[in-house]
Structure formats: C-alpha cells, structure tokens
Design a protein around this motif. Structure first.
Motif, PDB file in Angstrom:
ATOM      1  N   SER A  29     -53.694 -20.421  51.096  1.00 25.52           N
ATOM      2  CA  SER A  29     -52.414 -19.808  51.414  1.00 25.52           C
ATOM      3  C   SER A  29     -52.018 -19.153  52.659  1.00 25.52           C
ATOM      4  O   SER A  29     -51.054 -19.362  53.343  1.00 25.52           O
ATOM      5  N   TRP A  30     -52.982 -18.055  52.951  1.00 26.10           N
ATOM      6  CA  TRP A  30     -52.594 -17.232  54.063  1.00 26.10           C
ATOM      7  C   TRP A  30     -53.302 -17.402  55.237  1.00 26.10           C
ATOM      8  O   TRP A  30     -53.170 -16.530  56.290  1.00 26.10           O
ATOM      9  N   MET A  31     -54.320 -18.185  55.311  1.00 28.68           N
ATOM     10  CA  MET A  31     -55.095 -18.511  56.348  1.00 28.68           C
ATOM     11  C   MET A  31     -54.317 -19.109  57.532  1.00 28.68           C
ATOM     12  O   MET A  31     -53.949 -20.439  57.036  1.00 28.68           O
ATOM     13  N   ARG A  32     -54.642 -19.009  58.723  1.00 31.08           N
ATOM     14  CA  ARG A  32     -53.707 -19.678  59.575  1.00 31.08           C
ATOM     15  C   ARG A  32     -54.571 -21.011  59.936  1.00 31.08           C
ATOM     16  O   ARG A  32     -55.925 -21.093  59.847  1.00 31.08           O
ATOM     17  N   LEU A  33     -54.072 -22.135  60.372  1.00 30.77           N
ATOM     18  CA  LEU A  33     -54.504 -23.315  60.408  1.00 30.77           C
ATOM     19  C   LEU A  33     -55.845 -23.618  61.539  1.00 30.77           C
ATOM     20  O   LEU A  33     -56.826 -24.079  61.204  1.00 30.77           O
ATOM     21  N   PRO A  34     -55.678 -22.826  62.687  1.00 30.99           N
ATOM     22  CA  PRO A  34     -56.933 -23.149  63.589  1.00 30.99           C
ATOM     23  C   PRO A  34     -58.088 -22.322  63.053  1.00 30.99           C
ATOM     24  O   PRO A  34     -59.153 -22.984  63.391  1.00 30.99           O
ATOM     25  N   ASP A  35     -57.845 -21.417  62.271  1.00 33.56           N
ATOM     26  CA  ASP A  35     -59.119 -20.950  61.735  1.00 33.56           C
ATOM     27  C   ASP A  35     -59.785 -21.683  60.688  1.00 33.56           C
ATOM     28  O   ASP A  35     -61.175 -21.372  60.345  1.00 33.56           O
ATOM     29  N   ARG A  36     -59.261 -22.700  60.265  1.00 35.89           N
ATOM     30  CA  ARG A  36     -59.864 -23.370  59.117  1.00 35.89           C
ATOM     31  C   ARG A  36     -60.725 -24.485  59.917  1.00 35.89           C
ATOM     32  O   ARG A  36     -61.616 -24.929  58.846  1.00 35.89           O
ATOM     33  N   MET A  37     -61.018 -24.336  60.872  1.00 33.35           N
ATOM     34  CA  MET A  37     -62.192 -25.446  61.545  1.00 33.35           C
ATOM     35  C   MET A  37     -63.362 -24.444  61.835  1.00 33.35           C
ATOM     36  O   MET A  37     -64.343 -24.804  62.146  1.00 33.35           O
ATOM     37  N   LYS A 314     -50.006 -18.688  56.020  1.00 35.08           N
ATOM     38  CA  LYS A 314     -50.653 -19.484  57.203  1.00 35.08           C
ATOM     39  C   LYS A 314     -50.509 -18.488  58.538  1.00 35.08           C
ATOM     40  O   LYS A 314     -50.276 -18.878  59.749  1.00 35.08           O
ATOM     41  N   HIS A 315     -50.767 -17.077  58.063  1.00 32.48           N
ATOM     42  CA  HIS A 315     -50.617 -15.958  59.083  1.00 32.48           C
ATOM     43  C   HIS A 315     -51.716 -15.400  59.519  1.00 32.48           C
ATOM     44  O   HIS A 315     -51.810 -14.975  60.849  1.00 32.48           O
ATOM     45  N   PHE A 316     -52.832 -15.244  58.931  1.00 31.64           N
ATOM     46  CA  PHE A 316     -53.963 -14.241  59.173  1.00 31.64           C
ATOM     47  C   PHE A 316     -55.105 -15.212  59.798  1.00 31.64           C
ATOM     48  O   PHE A 316     -55.231 -16.383  59.383  1.00 31.64           O
ATOM     49  N   SER A 317     -55.983 -14.497  60.583  1.00 31.14           N
ATOM     50  CA  SER A 317     -57.011 -15.321  61.112  1.00 31.14           C
ATOM     51  C   SER A 317     -58.286 -15.026  59.868  1.00 31.14           C
ATOM     52  O   SER A 317     -57.945 -14.229  58.855  1.00 31.14           O
ATOM     53  N   LEU A 318     -59.397 -15.677  60.225  1.00 32.13           N
ATOM     54  CA  LEU A 318     -60.298 -15.572  59.008  1.00 32.13           C
ATOM     55  C   LEU A 318     -60.767 -14.239  58.834  1.00 32.13           C
ATOM     56  O   LEU A 318     -60.795 -13.784  57.586  1.00 32.13           O
ATOM     57  N   GLY A 319     -60.989 -13.311  59.822  1.00 29.27           N
ATOM     58  CA  GLY A 319     -61.463 -12.038  59.688  1.00 29.27           C
ATOM     59  C   GLY A 319     -60.311 -11.278  58.833  1.00 29.27           C
ATOM     60  O   GLY A 319     -60.623 -10.513  57.776  1.00 29.27           O
ATOM     61  N   GLU A 320     -59.144 -11.400  59.303  1.00 33.08           N
ATOM     62  CA  GLU A 320     -58.064 -10.544  58.593  1.00 33.08           C
ATOM     63  C   GLU A 320     -57.819 -11.342  57.368  1.00 33.08           C
ATOM     64  O   GLU A 320     -57.537 -10.400  56.314  1.00 33.08           O
ATOM     65  N   THR A 321     -58.021 -12.608  56.822  1.00 35.02           N
ATOM     66  CA  THR A 321     -57.929 -13.010  55.397  1.00 35.02           C
ATOM     67  C   THR A 321     -58.933 -12.267  54.710  1.00 35.02           C
ATOM     68  O   THR A 321     -58.837 -11.921  53.551  1.00 35.02           O
ATOM     69  N   VAL A 324     -57.685  -8.927  53.788  1.00 34.27           N
ATOM     70  CA  VAL A 324     -56.614  -9.027  53.092  1.00 34.27           C
ATOM     71  C   VAL A 324     -57.010  -9.407  51.605  1.00 34.27           C
ATOM     72  O   VAL A 324     -56.465  -9.060  50.653  1.00 34.27           O
ATOM     73  N   TYR A 325     -58.038 -10.227  51.504  1.00 32.23           N
ATOM     74  CA  TYR A 325     -58.597 -10.615  50.171  1.00 32.23           C
ATOM     75  C   TYR A 325     -58.849  -9.417  49.469  1.00 32.23           C
ATOM     76  O   TYR A 325     -58.636  -9.284  48.242  1.00 32.23           O
ATOM     77  N   GLY A 326     -59.672  -8.397  50.043  1.00 31.26           N
ATOM     78  CA  GLY A 326     -60.358  -7.349  49.363  1.00 31.26           C
ATOM     79  C   GLY A 326     -59.013  -6.426  48.899  1.00 31.26           C
ATOM     80  O   GLY A 326     -59.180  -5.980  47.842  1.00 31.26           O
ATOM     81  N   LEU A 327     -58.131  -6.322  49.688  1.00 27.11           N
ATOM     82  CA  LEU A 327     -56.910  -5.329  49.321  1.00 27.11           C
ATOM     83  C   LEU A 327     -56.369  -6.161  48.242  1.00 27.11           C
ATOM     84  O   LEU A 327     -55.827  -5.344  47.162  1.00 27.11           O
ATOM     85  N   PHE A 328     -55.898  -7.582  48.466  1.00 26.92           N
ATOM     86  CA  PHE A 328     -55.481  -8.141  47.217  1.00 26.92           C
ATOM     87  C   PHE A 328     -56.101  -8.051  45.799  1.00 26.92           C
ATOM     88  O   PHE A 328     -55.506  -7.912  44.841  1.00 26.92           O
TER      89      PHE A 328
END
Length: 367
Positions: A29-37, A314-321, A324-328
């Motif tokens: 849900s939260w990772m931006r599309l370009p980083d999914r490559m 769809k807002h965070f980069s891979l590293g940011e996600t 954020v996962y740890g915080l979540f």
C-alpha cells in the motif's frame, strides 16, 4: 513449552505470520511505484506470500487439536463436531462483518462481497470438520484430510480453465477461482492448507508436551523437508495441465509450501525454549501478536488501506517503507497491549488471556 492452555511454539509461528502479514500490506500500500522495480522489493514480495498459507495451515492444525482434546476428555463425537462447525461458522460470519464494515468508508457492493482470507478460512474449517467426521480413527481422518488437501490442489488448474463457474453468480464464482477486483483468496487452492494443517493437528493433539511431542516434531521436520524437496523437484518437470502457473495454481508449489510449513512448525518447536527463556522478550512479543492475530488483522488493514492513510499510500521509497514498517509494527503492538489492558480491567483482572483471540481457534480446547 506452554502458555496457559496454548502451545507456545504455535503462537510463535502465528506471531511470525502476523509480522509477515503486516509487511505484505505495508509494502503493497505505501511503497511508491518506481521502487517496486528494485530486486529487494521482489524478495519482500516473496516473503509476503507466506502469511496467508501460515494462517490457514495453523487454522486447520488448531481446529484438529481442539477437537482431539475434546474427544480425549470423553465428549461425544457429535458434540465435538458441533464445536468445530460453530467455530468455522463464526469465522465466516466475522468475514462478512469485516466486509460490511468497509461500507462505512464508502466501499462498493463489489468490495463488500469480495472474497478474502477469513471467508476462505471459515468455509475451509467447515469442510475440515466434515472430513474429520468421515473417519472413526485417527489414521482414517488423516487419510481423508490429506486426500481433500491433494484434491483441492490437483483440481485448481482445471477450475481456472473451466467454463461452468462462469454461469454462477459472480459472488459465488469468486469463491472458486480468482476474479480481479472480487477475489483476494479463492477456495482453490487456499482451502487445501486448512485441510493439510488439520491432518497435522491430529498428531499433535495426543502427543502431549514431552517426548511424544518431540518425536512428532522430528517426523514433521523430516517429512516437511522431503515434501518441500519433492515439490521443488516436480516444478522442473513438464506440467500435465494445459495451463498451470507455478506461483498461483501449481500442485507442485502447493506441495512445496505445505512441506515448508511443516518444517517451520518443527523449527518453531525447537526454538521455543530459547524464545521463552529468561530473556524471552522475543517469544513474548510473538506470542502476544499470535494470540491477537485477528485483532491485528482487523485493525491494521483499515490503517494501511483505509482513508486514514491515503496521504501515505504509494508515497515512500523502499528504504523509507522498511523504516515505516518497523514503526507500524511497534504501533500495532502498542494497540494490542492497550487492548489487553482494557479487556483485563473490564473482565475484572482475569488476565490477558481473556482478551486473546487469533485468526483461528488458537486454544487447543475451544470453548
């Protein structure tokens, strides 16, 4: 190796499944599309695919354990079966309530009728109880349940190509095979994990917590590793089906996953003493998450996909996600602790166990 009337290692494995489930949804849900490559996202997505099989397998496992222990207490088979029917039916009712809740945030009728994991879990548990009732001895029940698991897996590629499900109303067709936008999990092949878990649970129920359990887990480890190796080997052979996708409908992949789940159960049993030792904070966290998996599922789906988090989607980069996962996870765990404290106070201090509820009948003896 028990926590009250529960088996700690099963809660640990379910808690690990909760962590994977949250990872799956946060990344989706939260990772931006370009980083999914990026390659790392592919690995994260592969790990995410283990959450649903884990929950379904453990649902069947605990269902059989509960029914087995009721029989050991001297209850009539009809009463034992009725307890299983009641539990599976309750899970399915919860699935409907969960979908109706989405109407409060403006969901469409299609979204309300969408088939998700709780729908499949509840119906598959009812099917497992029916299979359990066909046998009078453990060996017969194991054979029926394994036969049902194999049958579900083997017919899945055929149903994906069959024309007759299309004649059904779409909300029934969506239970048989995946329909984009209407199905998250179909009964085929996902119900097979409940049947396989129920077969495994028949061996755990009478084994106790001593040497008998150790022998069972040793066998589970060997059988699981062999089944996984066989499934992996079969994946390299030509498929007998006209169309069978390895990652979705292949019986070889179903066998591989069942083998790994059985092996994971044995590994969880071996690690449980260390996780629950003096420095057993990891074990306590996993146990708490595992015994609250239904609560976590219910709350976190709305937080991750609902209107509350739309600015984050769809807002965070891979590293940011990853951060954020740890915080979540910390947030969700905090909600579990807060919920447990409220429930303990409301129940007159009977303890956290009164508030515990997992995505399936986690207590070996259902009440």
């Amino acid at each position: 190796m028990t926590t009250g009337r529960r088996l700690a290692f099963i809660d640990h494995l379910r808690g690990f499944g909760v962590l994977i489930m949250i990872e799956a949804h946060v990344f989706d849900s939260w990772m931006r599309l370009p980083d999914r490559m990026l390659p790392l996202f592919s690995y994260a997505r592969s790990l995410a695919g283990w959450a649903a099989p884990t929950f379904l397998f453990l649902a069947g496992l605990s269902l059989s354990m509960g029914m087995g222990r009721r029989l050991a207490r001297g209850e009539e088979p009809a009463a034992v079966a009725w307890a299983g029917w009641r539990r599976g039916g309750w899970i399915f009712v919860l699935a409907i309530i969960f979908r109706l809740q989405s109407a409060l945030t403006g969901a469409t009728l299609r979204a309300i009728l969408k088939v998700d994991i709780l729908n499949v879990m509840g119906l598959a548990m009812l099917g497992a109880v029916a299979c359990w009732g066909l046998g009078r001895q453990r060996s017969h029940r194991v054979a029926v349940l394994l036969g049902a698991a194999a049958a579900v897996s083997l017919v899945t590629p055929l149903l994906r190509l069959a024309a007759w499900p299309g004649a059904l109303p779409y909300f029934l067709d969506a239970y048989i095979r995946p329909i984009p936008g209407r199905t998250s999990f179909a009964l085929f092949p996902w119900a097979g994990f409940v049947f396989a878990g129920a077969a495994a649970g028949l061996f755990i129920a009478p084994s106790g917590d001593g040497n008998g359990m150790s022998r069972v887990m040793t066998w589970f480890g060997g059988i699981g590793a062999s089944a996984a190796a066989l499934g992996y080997g079969l994946s390299f052979l030509p498929s007998p089906y006209a169309d069978s996708q390895f990652w979705t409908s292949s019986p070889a992949f179903f066998l591989l996953r069942c083998g790994i789940l059985l092996l994971a159960l044995a590994v969880a049993y071996a690690l449980a003493p260390g996780l629950d030792g003096r420095a057993g904070s990891i074990g306590r966290v996993l146990t708490r998450l595992g015994t609250s998996s239904l609560f976590v599922y219910w709350v976190h789906v709305e937080l991750v996909y609902g209107f509350i988090s739309r600015p984050l989607q769809k807002h965070f980069s891979l590293g940011e996600t990853m951060a954020v996962y740890g915080l979540f996870v910390a947030l969700v765990y905090g909600l579990v602790v807060w919920r447990d404290a409220i429930m303990a106070r409301w129940s007159g201090g009977r303890g956290r166990g009164a508030a515990s509820e997992s995505m399936e009948p986690g207590r070996p003896v259902s009440t």
